[in-house]
Design an enzyme around this catalytic site. Structure first.
Site, PDB file in Angstrom:
ATOM      1  CB  SER A   1      -0.925  -0.008   1.220  1.00 62.20           C
ATOM      2  OG  SER A   1      -1.858   1.061   1.156  1.00 62.20           O
TER       3      SER A   1
ATOM      4  NE  ARG B   1      -6.231   7.984  -0.096  1.00 65.42           N
ATOM      5  CZ  ARG B   1      -4.999   7.763   0.320  1.00 65.42           C
ATOM      6  NH1 ARG B   1      -4.213   6.925  -0.349  1.00 65.42           N
ATOM      7  NH2 ARG B   1      -4.529   8.363   1.389  1.00 65.42           N
TER       8      ARG B   1
ATOM      9  N   GLY C   1       2.041   8.190  -2.180  1.00 64.24           N
ATOM     10  CA  GLY C   1       3.377   8.741  -1.998  1.00 64.24           C
ATOM     11  C   GLY C   1       4.493   7.732  -2.170  1.00 64.24           C
TER      12      GLY C   1
ATOM     13  CG  ASP D   1       5.157   5.959   2.667  1.00 62.10           C
ATOM     14  OD1 ASP D   1       5.972   5.047   2.427  1.00 62.10           O
ATOM     15  OD2 ASP D   1       5.062   6.982   1.960  1.00 62.10           O
ATOM     16  N   GLY D   2       1.292   4.741   4.947  1.00 67.56           N
ATOM     17  CA  GLY D   2       0.431   4.661   6.122  1.00 67.56           C
ATOM     18  C   GLY D   2       0.215   3.249   6.618  1.00 67.56           C
TER      19      GLY D   2
END
Length: 501
Positions: A190, A296, A224, A192-193
């Site tokens: 996914s 997004r 990102g 970085d979160g």
């Protein structure tokens, strides 16, 4: 995570400011890998070439083989099984593998464990748990896994179980309860979160000291993808994005190399403790990161749109900053409160109610445009924020921009950051220093914090880096890596999966 998105700036920059910025020439980092390492199969008298190329052991390779990110003419060399996998990937819309080839590494001396194998390699065969956010980025993560990742894992003898996250903090809950002994590594696909969730979930377990030693792997499928871009950079590949970056990071997993990574421990004045694997941002960068969530579906372009909107209404943020420079570290005795917390002891930090120690540097209270504490080289797949090199063990990059910078200069900085040339702009408002700890106190309530791209309440915060604290799939950055307690080399006690869930 970063507010601009590389080449997409080239047209929007001309619209935003006529002065623009001098275009940075391409700086590809290419080379051929010629280092040869003796594998476990060779020691045992077996020929790895006869059993399938061991992706964890760099060898002299035919161009386009498993150990290179290029693969344009492989069909003549594929076996029947490989051709079936390749055909399946092509039918699912597989993109070509990523451009860029690894730099020539130095010959490394492996530190061996008592079992006789390298301590910084995943085993072969390998079994991993894949945590995937199907809504990350443009929402194509599952499709990309099927077309780009799964065929390569099959070729590299990596079996997996796929788990899809369904909501915020779902991955955090899953790793808190998971029987980690069944897996050789956790693969996070996914942005970085999701890696932020996984690491914090591991640190919340009762067995956190053992859990955080489980190797982690980052596969980019978000907006990102800063952590994945940093790992791509450390491996010596040229800067790439999207499917090309995913291909390179999948290649790193197939090669099985591990490297230790720094971990940032954050303490909030409210009592909350958070662990970061990438960055803490306050001000301009954090606002763009969080406010662009509504875009997004644009992928990395969301940061370009968000940056232009924030530049049009540039804000300043009142606060006070203090930090401990990396060259000024002295032995310290942790406070009793620090010893009572779960997790590593933040020996350099005192309670937020107390003044910072005398050997820290204190920046007078003033207006800032942004403050950024960064553990790695990139803030996005096209944002080479820290060209000064991999921070030393126990250190991080600290940047801040003081109020007074013009919109044109700020835009020039972000444009130049695509190639890591922003430090050459001689901006008097930009300050950089390597640090091991910092304290940031917002004074006017404006702005927000973004920790690894995740929204946090704006309040007084301080943080300290813990060196080489967890393992990640990555190319080691030095000939002799500091040794952590080795991840388990024992094969997981679990039968092969049926269908991924």
């Amino acid at each position: 995570m970063m507010p601009v998105s590389g080449s997409s700036w080239k047209q929007s920059a001309e619209v935003a400011v006529k002065a623009g910025a001098p275009a940075a020439p391409p700086n590809p980092r290419r080379g051929e890998e010629r280092g040869v390492r003796i594998s476990e199969e060779q020691r045992a008298g077996r020929d790895p070439a006869a059993e399938g190329d061991d992706a964890g052991v760099p060898t002299a390779r035919t161009p386009g083989g498993e150990g290179e990110p290029h693969s344009r003419h492989r069909d003549a060399r594929l076996g029947s099984t490989d051709k079936e996998l390749k055909a399946g990937a092509t039918a699912a819309g597989s993109a070509p593998t990523a451009p860029g080839s690894p730099r020539q590494p130095e010959l490394r001396v492996e530190v061996m464990d008592q079992a006789g194998g390298p301590r910084n390699l995943l085993p072969r065969p390998c079994r991993v748990l894949v945590l995937l956010n199907p809504r990350g980025g443009k929402g194509k993560g599952l499709q990309l896994f099927r077309s780009h990742v799964q065929p390569r894992l099959a070729q590299a003898d990596v079996s997996f179980r796929l788990m899809l996250t369904e909501r915020r903090n779902h991955a955090r809950e899953l790793v808190r309860a998971e029987e980690l002994g069944r897996w050789d590594a956790l693969v996070v696909m996914s942005g970085d979160g999701l890696m932020h969730e996984v690491v914090n979930g591991l640190m919340e377990r009762p067995d956190w000291e053992t859990a955080i030693r489980k190797p982690l792997c980052s596969l980019p499928a978000g907006s990102g993808n800063a952590l994945a871009a940093s790992l791509n950079h450390y491996a010596g590949y040229e800067q790439v994005t999207s499917e090309d970056l995913l291909n390179n990071c999948t290649l790193l997993l197939c090669r099985r190399r591990l490297a230790p990574m720094n971990l940032l421990s954050l303490q909030m004045v409210s009592g909350l403790r958070v662990f970061s694997v990438l960055s803490l941002a306050w001000g301009f960068i954090a606002d763009v990161d969080i406010e662009s969530e509504k875009f997004r579906r644009l992928g990395e372009m969301r940061f370009t749109v968000g940056t232009l909107l924030r530049l049009a209404a540039l804000r300043v943020y009142r606060g006070q900053l203090a930090y401990l420079p990396a060259e000024r570290v002295v032995p310290t005795v942790p406070t009793p409160a620090a010893l009572d917390q779960q997790g590593p002891v933040d020996a350099h930090l005192v309670p937020l109610e107390e003044p910072v120690p005398a050997h820290w540097t204190v920046v007078p209270e003033q207006d800032f445009v942004l403050v950024l504490a960064l553990l790695h080289s990139h803030l996005g797949s096209e944002m080479f924020a820290a060209p000064m090199g991999h921070p030393a063990a126990g250190a991080m990059h600290l940047f801040y921009v003081r109020a007074g910078v013009s919109r044109a200069m700020l835009l020039r900085l972000f444009l130049a950051m695509e190639k890591g040339r922003h430090m050459e702009c001689d901006c008097p408002y930009l300050v950089y220093v390597p640090v091991v700890a910092f304290r940031l106190e917002p004074k006017d309530g404006k702005g927000m914090f973004a920790v690894d791209g995740e929204l946090m309440v704006s309040e007084a915060v301080q943080g300290q880096v813990h060196p080489n604290y967890f393992w990640m799939v990555s190319e080691p950055s030095s000939p002799l890596e500091p040794q952590l307690p080795p991840p388990s080399q024992q094969p997981p006690q679990m039968p092969p999966p049926e269908d991924p869930v």
